[in-house]
Motif scaffolding. Structure first.
Motif, PDB file in Angstrom:
ATOM      1  N   ARG A  85       0.834  -1.220   0.000  1.00  0.00           N
ATOM      2  CA  ARG A  85       0.000   0.000   0.000  1.00  0.00           C
ATOM      3  C   ARG A  85       0.858   1.256   0.000  1.00  0.00           C
ATOM      4  O   ARG A  85       0.600   2.201  -0.739  1.00  0.00           O
ATOM      5  CB  ARG A  85      -0.932   0.002   1.210  1.00  0.00           C
ATOM      6  CG  ARG A  85      -2.168  -0.857   1.045  1.00  0.00           C
ATOM      7  CD  ARG A  85      -3.215  -0.600   2.134  1.00  0.00           C
ATOM      8  NE  ARG A  85      -2.704  -0.672   3.496  1.00  0.00           N
ATOM      9  CZ  ARG A  85      -2.563  -1.790   4.204  1.00  0.00           C
ATOM     10  NH1 ARG A  85      -2.925  -2.940   3.675  1.00  0.00           N
ATOM     11  NH2 ARG A  85      -2.104  -1.766   5.438  1.00  0.00           N
ATOM     12  N   CYS A  86       1.889   1.279   0.817  1.00  0.00           N
ATOM     13  CA  CYS A  86       2.748   2.466   0.922  1.00  0.00           C
ATOM     14  C   CYS A  86       3.494   2.770  -0.375  1.00  0.00           C
ATOM     15  O   CYS A  86       3.674   3.929  -0.731  1.00  0.00           O
ATOM     16  CB  CYS A  86       3.763   2.291   2.046  1.00  0.00           C
ATOM     17  SG  CYS A  86       3.029   2.322   3.686  1.00  0.00           S
ATOM     18  N   PHE A  87       3.915   1.740  -1.079  1.00  0.00           N
ATOM     19  CA  PHE A  87       4.690   1.937  -2.305  1.00  0.00           C
ATOM     20  C   PHE A  87       3.841   1.815  -3.567  1.00  0.00           C
ATOM     21  O   PHE A  87       4.366   1.877  -4.671  1.00  0.00           O
ATOM     22  CB  PHE A  87       5.863   0.951  -2.354  1.00  0.00           C
ATOM     23  CG  PHE A  87       7.015   1.360  -1.482  1.00  0.00           C
ATOM     24  CD1 PHE A  87       8.070   2.078  -2.000  1.00  0.00           C
ATOM     25  CD2 PHE A  87       7.027   1.038  -0.135  1.00  0.00           C
ATOM     26  CE1 PHE A  87       9.134   2.471  -1.201  1.00  0.00           C
ATOM     27  CE2 PHE A  87       8.078   1.426   0.678  1.00  0.00           C
ATOM     28  CZ  PHE A  87       9.139   2.146   0.152  1.00  0.00           C
ATOM     29  N   ASP A  88       2.541   1.630  -3.388  1.00  0.00           N
ATOM     30  CA  ASP A  88       1.594   1.577  -4.499  1.00  0.00           C
ATOM     31  C   ASP A  88       1.972   0.505  -5.532  1.00  0.00           C
ATOM     32  O   ASP A  88       2.061   0.763  -6.735  1.00  0.00           O
ATOM     33  CB  ASP A  88       1.478   2.947  -5.174  1.00  0.00           C
ATOM     34  CG  ASP A  88       0.250   3.040  -6.066  1.00  0.00           C
ATOM     35  OD1 ASP A  88      -0.746   2.348  -5.782  1.00  0.00           O
ATOM     36  OD2 ASP A  88       0.290   3.814  -7.052  1.00  0.00           O
ATOM     37  N   VAL A  89       2.243  -0.689  -5.037  1.00  0.00           N
ATOM     38  CA  VAL A  89       2.518  -1.838  -5.893  1.00  0.00           C
ATOM     39  C   VAL A  89       1.666  -3.009  -5.407  1.00  0.00           C
ATOM     40  O   VAL A  89       1.329  -3.075  -4.223  1.00  0.00           O
ATOM     41  CB  VAL A  89       4.013  -2.250  -5.892  1.00  0.00           C
ATOM     42  CG1 VAL A  89       4.887  -1.175  -6.482  1.00  0.00           C
ATOM     43  CG2 VAL A  89       4.488  -2.630  -4.511  1.00  0.00           C
ATOM     44  N   PRO A  90       1.329  -3.919  -6.292  1.00  0.00           N
ATOM     45  CA  PRO A  90       0.605  -5.110  -5.835  1.00  0.00           C
ATOM     46  C   PRO A  90       1.490  -5.989  -4.946  1.00  0.00           C
ATOM     47  O   PRO A  90       2.714  -6.006  -5.107  1.00  0.00           O
ATOM     48  CB  PRO A  90       0.255  -5.853  -7.127  1.00  0.00           C
ATOM     49  CG  PRO A  90       0.573  -4.926  -8.250  1.00  0.00           C
ATOM     50  CD  PRO A  90       1.511  -3.892  -7.736  1.00  0.00           C
ATOM     51  N   VAL A  91       0.886  -6.707  -4.050  1.00  0.00           N
ATOM     52  CA  VAL A  91       1.618  -7.649  -3.198  1.00  0.00           C
ATOM     53  C   VAL A  91       2.356  -8.658  -4.077  1.00  0.00           C
ATOM     54  O   VAL A  91       3.488  -9.047  -3.773  1.00  0.00           O
ATOM     55  CB  VAL A  91       0.651  -8.344  -2.215  1.00  0.00           C
ATOM     56  CG1 VAL A  91       1.320  -9.513  -1.519  1.00  0.00           C
ATOM     57  CG2 VAL A  91       0.110  -7.344  -1.203  1.00  0.00           C
ATOM     58  N   SER A  92       1.749  -9.038  -5.200  1.00  0.00           N
ATOM     59  CA  SER A  92       2.380 -10.012  -6.099  1.00  0.00           C
ATOM     60  C   SER A  92       3.711  -9.497  -6.639  1.00  0.00           C
ATOM     61  O   SER A  92       4.634 -10.276  -6.873  1.00  0.00           O
ATOM     62  CB  SER A  92       1.440 -10.367  -7.249  1.00  0.00           C
ATOM     63  OG  SER A  92       1.121  -9.205  -8.000  1.00  0.00           O
ATOM     64  N   THR A  93       3.838  -8.193  -6.826  1.00  0.00           N
ATOM     65  CA  THR A  93       5.105  -7.619  -7.290  1.00  0.00           C
ATOM     66  C   THR A  93       6.187  -7.805  -6.239  1.00  0.00           C
ATOM     67  O   THR A  93       7.321  -8.187  -6.563  1.00  0.00           O
ATOM     68  CB  THR A  93       4.930  -6.121  -7.619  1.00  0.00           C
ATOM     69  OG1 THR A  93       3.999  -6.002  -8.692  1.00  0.00           O
ATOM     70  CG2 THR A  93       6.248  -5.475  -8.008  1.00  0.00           C
ATOM     71  N   LEU A  94       5.847  -7.579  -4.980  1.00  0.00           N
ATOM     72  CA  LEU A  94       6.827  -7.774  -3.910  1.00  0.00           C
ATOM     73  C   LEU A  94       7.246  -9.242  -3.818  1.00  0.00           C
ATOM     74  O   LEU A  94       8.424  -9.548  -3.617  1.00  0.00           O
ATOM     75  CB  LEU A  94       6.269  -7.278  -2.578  1.00  0.00           C
ATOM     76  CG  LEU A  94       5.954  -5.773  -2.528  1.00  0.00           C
ATOM     77  CD1 LEU A  94       5.284  -5.413  -1.213  1.00  0.00           C
ATOM     78  CD2 LEU A  94       7.190  -4.949  -2.762  1.00  0.00           C
ATOM     79  N   ARG A  95       6.284 -10.139  -3.979  1.00  0.00           N
ATOM     80  CA  ARG A  95       6.616 -11.570  -3.956  1.00  0.00           C
ATOM     81  C   ARG A  95       7.518 -11.934  -5.136  1.00  0.00           C
ATOM     82  O   ARG A  95       8.456 -12.721  -5.007  1.00  0.00           O
ATOM     83  CB  ARG A  95       5.339 -12.405  -3.984  1.00  0.00           C
ATOM     84  CG  ARG A  95       4.567 -12.352  -2.694  1.00  0.00           C
ATOM     85  CD  ARG A  95       3.396 -13.319  -2.709  1.00  0.00           C
ATOM     86  NE  ARG A  95       2.640 -13.212  -1.484  1.00  0.00           N
ATOM     87  CZ  ARG A  95       1.350 -12.916  -1.421  1.00  0.00           C
ATOM     88  NH1 ARG A  95       0.660 -12.710  -2.526  1.00  0.00           N
ATOM     89  NH2 ARG A  95       0.742 -12.833  -0.256  1.00  0.00           N
ATOM     90  N   TYR A  96       7.217 -11.341  -6.297  1.00  0.00           N
ATOM     91  CA  TYR A  96       8.026 -11.592  -7.493  1.00  0.00           C
ATOM     92  C   TYR A  96       9.452 -11.087  -7.284  1.00  0.00           C
ATOM     93  O   TYR A  96      10.414 -11.782  -7.597  1.00  0.00           O
ATOM     94  CB  TYR A  96       7.375 -10.924  -8.704  1.00  0.00           C
ATOM     95  CG  TYR A  96       8.096 -11.162 -10.003  1.00  0.00           C
ATOM     96  CD1 TYR A  96       8.259 -12.445 -10.513  1.00  0.00           C
ATOM     97  CD2 TYR A  96       8.606 -10.094 -10.739  1.00  0.00           C
ATOM     98  CE1 TYR A  96       8.916 -12.661 -11.709  1.00  0.00           C
ATOM     99  CE2 TYR A  96       9.264 -10.308 -11.935  1.00  0.00           C
ATOM    100  CZ  TYR A  96       9.411 -11.588 -12.418  1.00  0.00           C
ATOM    101  OH  TYR A  96      10.067 -11.802 -13.602  1.00  0.00           O
TER     102      TYR A  96
END
Length: 184
Positions: free
Chosen positions: A13-24
């Protein structure tokens, strides 16, 4: 002072990216989670700074994700370009992109000032530019087709060996019937 940890959903939420992007990013080794609490990844300030760097480099279109990995790697693999080589290549790509955008801007400005009633359909300058683009595309297609077809022998072009083998020997046409290839 303790390093505060933030859950993956909070960071997303803070970085405005999907959770899936962080997992990737985690799967690629770009942004490993600082720790897990149960099944939830948590990130500290060091990981958040790294994420901010990834966003600056990759998401703004400055470098590819693979090049981002090279730039932020602790010790790049021997078969990878150095960080400086990546930066030099990226600067070249950005300059090329700027040149393309400036050419596009000039074309749009020309169309805006073109005296024709319908410049997109009637502008001689645009027509010439489009003709050159078509000629270039057709020349590239002809060159690519020439490479695939193989050499010309006896006035006829021979298909590549792989096609000749696949076709196999062709039986002669039966008497009294015409060859379907000759009527085409």
């Amino acid at each position: 002072m303790t390093d505060e940890r933030y859950s993956i959903s909070h960071v997303a939420r803070c970085f405005d990216v999907p959770v899936s992007t962080l997992r990737y990013y985690d799967e690629l080794g770009l942004l490993p989670a600082a720790e897990r609490r149960g099944k939830v990844r948590h990130y500290g300030h060091a990981e958040l700074r790294r994420l901010a760097l990834i966003q600056r480099l990759h998401q703004r279109g400055l470098v590819s994700l693979a090049d981002t990995a090279t730039l932020i790697a602790e010790s790049p693999a021997a078969d990878q370009p150095s960080g400086r080589e990546v930066l030099i290549a990226s600067i070249g790509a950005i300059k090329s992109r700027i040149d393309d955008l400036q050419a596009a801007q000039l074309l749009l400005e020309h169309l805006l000032t073109c005296p024709r009633t319908d410049p997109v359909r009637e502008c001689a300058h645009l027509r010439t530019e489009l003709g050159q683009a078509v000629d270039h595309a057709l020349a590239a297609l002809a060159a690519s087709t020439e490479q695939r077809r193989g050499p010309v022998q006896g006035g006829r072009r021979r298909p590549p060996t792989s096609i000749r083998r696949r076709q196999g020997p062709q039986p002669p046409p039966k008497k009294g019937t015409s060859d379907p290839k000759s009527t085409a």
